[in-house]
Write an enzyme that holds these catalytic residues in place. Structure first.
Site, PDB file in Angstrom:
ATOM      1  N   ARG A  64      -7.326 -40.799  14.478  1.00 57.26           N
ATOM      2  CA  ARG A  64      -6.653 -41.976  13.918  1.00 57.26           C
ATOM      3  C   ARG A  64      -7.216 -43.266  14.527  1.00 57.26           C
ATOM      4  NH1 ARG A  64      -0.802 -42.363  12.816  1.00 57.26           N
ATOM      5  NH2 ARG A  64      -1.768 -43.756  11.337  1.00 57.26           N
ATOM      6  N   ASN A  96       3.809 -50.609  12.340  1.00 55.29           N
ATOM      7  CA  ASN A  96       2.445 -50.090  12.443  1.00 55.29           C
ATOM      8  C   ASN A  96       2.008 -49.986  13.901  1.00 55.29           C
ATOM      9  OD1 ASN A  96       2.547 -50.144   9.709  1.00 55.29           O
ATOM     10  ND2 ASN A  96       1.331 -52.005   9.470  1.00 55.29           N
ATOM     11  N   HIS A 113       7.151 -49.085  16.722  1.00 56.64           N
ATOM     12  CA  HIS A 113       6.771 -47.676  16.885  1.00 56.64           C
ATOM     13  C   HIS A 113       5.675 -47.468  17.911  1.00 56.64           C
ATOM     14  CE1 HIS A 113       8.557 -46.572  12.674  1.00 56.64           C
ATOM     15  NE2 HIS A 113       9.461 -46.709  13.606  1.00 56.64           N
ATOM     16  N   CYS A 121       2.206 -42.232  31.019  1.00 52.97           N
ATOM     17  CA  CYS A 121       2.366 -41.122  31.956  1.00 52.97           C
ATOM     18  C   CYS A 121       3.845 -41.049  32.309  1.00 52.97           C
ATOM     19  CB  CYS A 121       1.525 -41.359  33.206  1.00 52.97           C
ATOM     20  SG  CYS A 121       1.924 -40.202  34.527  1.00 52.97           S
ATOM     21  N   THR A 180       6.406 -51.485   3.201  1.00 51.53           N
ATOM     22  CA  THR A 180       7.125 -50.378   3.833  1.00 51.53           C
ATOM     23  C   THR A 180       8.009 -49.688   2.814  1.00 51.53           C
ATOM     24  OG1 THR A 180       8.669 -49.709   5.575  1.00 51.53           O
ATOM     25  CG2 THR A 180       8.924 -51.960   4.724  1.00 51.53           C
ATOM     26  N   SER A 181       8.087 -48.353   2.942  1.00 46.58           N
ATOM     27  CA  SER A 181       8.972 -47.623   2.041  1.00 46.58           C
ATOM     28  C   SER A 181      10.417 -47.765   2.514  1.00 46.58           C
ATOM     29  CB  SER A 181       8.561 -46.148   1.975  1.00 46.58           C
ATOM     30  OG  SER A 181       8.545 -45.591   3.267  1.00 46.58           O
ATOM     31  N   GLU A 207       4.981 -51.353  -5.338  1.00 41.04           N
ATOM     32  CA  GLU A 207       5.930 -50.405  -5.933  1.00 41.04           C
ATOM     33  C   GLU A 207       7.333 -50.626  -5.396  1.00 41.04           C
ATOM     34  OE1 GLU A 207       4.683 -46.281  -5.663  1.00 41.04           O
ATOM     35  OE2 GLU A 207       2.607 -46.964  -5.876  1.00 41.04           O
TER      36      GLU A 207
HETATM   37  P1  OAD Z   1       5.020 -45.496   4.050  1.00 38.48           P
HETATM   38  O1  OAD Z   1       3.723 -44.741   3.910  1.00 38.48           O
HETATM   39  O2  OAD Z   1       6.293 -44.718   4.013  1.00 38.48           O
HETATM   40  O3  OAD Z   1       5.123 -46.610   2.913  1.00 38.48           O
HETATM   41  C1  OAD Z   1       4.040 -47.473   2.635  1.00 38.48           C
HETATM   42  C2  OAD Z   1       4.493 -48.489   1.605  1.00 38.48           C
HETATM   43  O4  OAD Z   1       3.436 -49.418   1.409  1.00 38.48           O
HETATM   44  C3  OAD Z   1       4.848 -47.920   0.218  1.00 38.48           C
HETATM   45  O5  OAD Z   1       6.113 -48.435  -0.179  1.00 38.48           O
HETATM   46  C4  OAD Z   1       3.730 -48.459  -0.681  1.00 38.48           C
HETATM   47  O6  OAD Z   1       4.198 -48.740  -2.015  1.00 38.48           O
HETATM   48  C5  OAD Z   1       3.357 -49.744   0.027  1.00 38.48           C
HETATM   49  N1  OAD Z   1       1.993 -50.249  -0.213  1.00 38.48           N
HETATM   50  C6  OAD Z   1       0.872 -49.546  -0.477  1.00 38.48           C
HETATM   51  N2  OAD Z   1      -0.191 -50.360  -0.603  1.00 38.48           N
HETATM   52  C7  OAD Z   1       0.266 -51.629  -0.424  1.00 38.48           C
HETATM   53  C8  OAD Z   1      -0.348 -52.920  -0.430  1.00 38.48           C
HETATM   54  N3  OAD Z   1      -1.647 -53.071  -0.643  1.00 38.48           N
HETATM   55  N4  OAD Z   1       0.438 -54.001  -0.190  1.00 38.48           N
HETATM   56  C9  OAD Z   1       1.768 -53.864   0.037  1.00 38.48           C
HETATM   57  N5  OAD Z   1       2.398 -52.665   0.058  1.00 38.48           N
HETATM   58  C10 OAD Z   1       1.653 -51.564  -0.167  1.00 38.48           C
HETATM   59  O7  OAD Z   1       4.887 -46.349   5.399  1.00 38.48           O
HETATM   60  P2  OAD Z   1       6.002 -47.007   6.322  1.00 38.48           P
HETATM   61  O8  OAD Z   1       7.154 -47.499   5.523  1.00 38.48           O
HETATM   62  O9  OAD Z   1       5.307 -47.963   7.221  1.00 38.48           O
HETATM   63  O10 OAD Z   1       6.306 -43.774  11.797  1.00 38.48           O
HETATM   64  O11 OAD Z   1       6.444 -45.765   7.172  1.00 38.48           O
HETATM   65  C11 OAD Z   1       7.384 -45.955   8.205  1.00 38.48           C
HETATM   66  C12 OAD Z   1       7.079 -45.029   9.354  1.00 38.48           C
HETATM   67  O12 OAD Z   1       7.040 -43.681   8.890  1.00 38.48           O
HETATM   68  C13 OAD Z   1       5.749 -45.237  10.028  1.00 38.48           C
HETATM   69  O13 OAD Z   1       5.773 -46.257  10.994  1.00 38.48           O
HETATM   70  C14 OAD Z   1       5.471 -43.914  10.641  1.00 38.48           C
HETATM   71  C15 OAD Z   1       5.878 -43.019   9.494  1.00 38.48           C
HETATM   72  O14 OAD Z   1       6.194 -41.742   9.779  1.00 38.48           O
HETATM   73  C16 OAD Z   1       5.868 -43.084  12.850  1.00 38.48           C
HETATM   74  O15 OAD Z   1       4.770 -42.586  12.901  1.00 38.48           O
HETATM   75  C17 OAD Z   1       6.862 -43.014  13.924  1.00 38.48           C
END
Ligand code: OAD
Length: 232
Positions: A64, A96, A113, A121, A180-181, A207
């Protein structure tokens, strides 16, 4: 799209998720091509996985790290960083772990996060570690395994970090959620914290999702296109 005049707001909070980094080439977590559609988080992103096979988990995080280092911040990151330079109060609260906001020049960044660029450690605490490979998998002082300083599934959020995020959101008058979703705690609660202060709540996401109704307005377009226009 109607432009936003930042001078009308005393404190602007950008709340970002994986979609913010998507146009830089960093994969999102959910949906097509998402990290969790290729990898089971149970094997790579929880304390149990790390305890069972630390080397496998560290190698996954090195993949990553390499993927993120191959990407660059985009015009949307730059627009947020530029706004911080010309406005008295701008805060980024991000889910992020990729450090893209800081690479673009943002300073006030609250990482909910954790970060791909720190290790922890159990005995000797947190240290910065930037690069494709980890400097070492073991703590130089005590020899323990170093774990990525990331909030994995099942982990508690750091209470100090969470308090700082909530304080920022409760005191803002413009709340912009980007990419963010909203399904992972505590994201879903944030718009109502902002509204408690009478903030204008805006969502930038191509979306809609189940949290979209919590916002006053939505811009259904990619972050890298919208942000430079919105605050120009
Ligand atoms: P998700 O992958 O759940 O959601 C990503 C969002 O970004 C979706 O709603 C997409 O529609 C949107 N998206 C995609 N491309 C885009 C663009 N160009 N501009 C704007 N939006 C766009 O990601 P997160 O909501 O960040 O946690 O997920 C939350 C957490 O779940 C993460 O921090 C991670 C994950 O498991 C950990 O790892 C602890």
């Amino acid at each position: 799209m109607e432009k936003i005049d930042p001078r009308k707001y005393g404190h602007i909070v950008f709340f970002t998720g994986a979609g913010m980094s998507a146009e830089s080439g960093v994969p999102t977590y959910r949906g097509r091509g998402g990290v969790w559609s290729h990898y089971r988080w149970e094997e790579f992103a929880c304390q149990e996985a790390f305890d069972g096979d630390p080397e496998k988990v560290l190698k996954f995080h090195e993949l990553r790290r390499a993927a993120v280092l191959a990407c660059q911040p985009h015009a949307g990151h730059a627009a947020i960083a530029a706004l911080e330079k010309r406005h008295p109060r701008v805060t980024v609260v991000t889910q992020n772990i990729d450090g893209m906001h800081q690479r673009a020049g943002s300073v006030q960044v609250i990482e909910l996060h954790g970060s791909l660029w720190r290790v922890r450690c159990q005995q000797d605490g947190v240290a910065e570690d930037i690069g494709e490979k980890y400097r070492s998998y073991r703590c130089a002082s005590c020899g323990n395994w170093l774990r990525p300083d990331i909030v994995w599934f099942g982990d508690m959020l750091d209470q100090g970090v969470m308090a700082a995020a909530v304080a920022a959101i409760r005191s803002c008058d413009l709340f912009v959620s980007i990419g963010t979703s909203g399904v992972v705690y505590p994201a879903a609660g944030f718009p109502s914290f902002a509204k408690g202060n009478g903030a204008r709540c805006l969502e930038i996401n191509p979306e809609a999702n189940e949290m979209s109704s919590l916002y006053d307005e939505a811009l259904r377009a990619p972050a890298g296109e919208v942000l430079p226009e919105l605050f120009s």
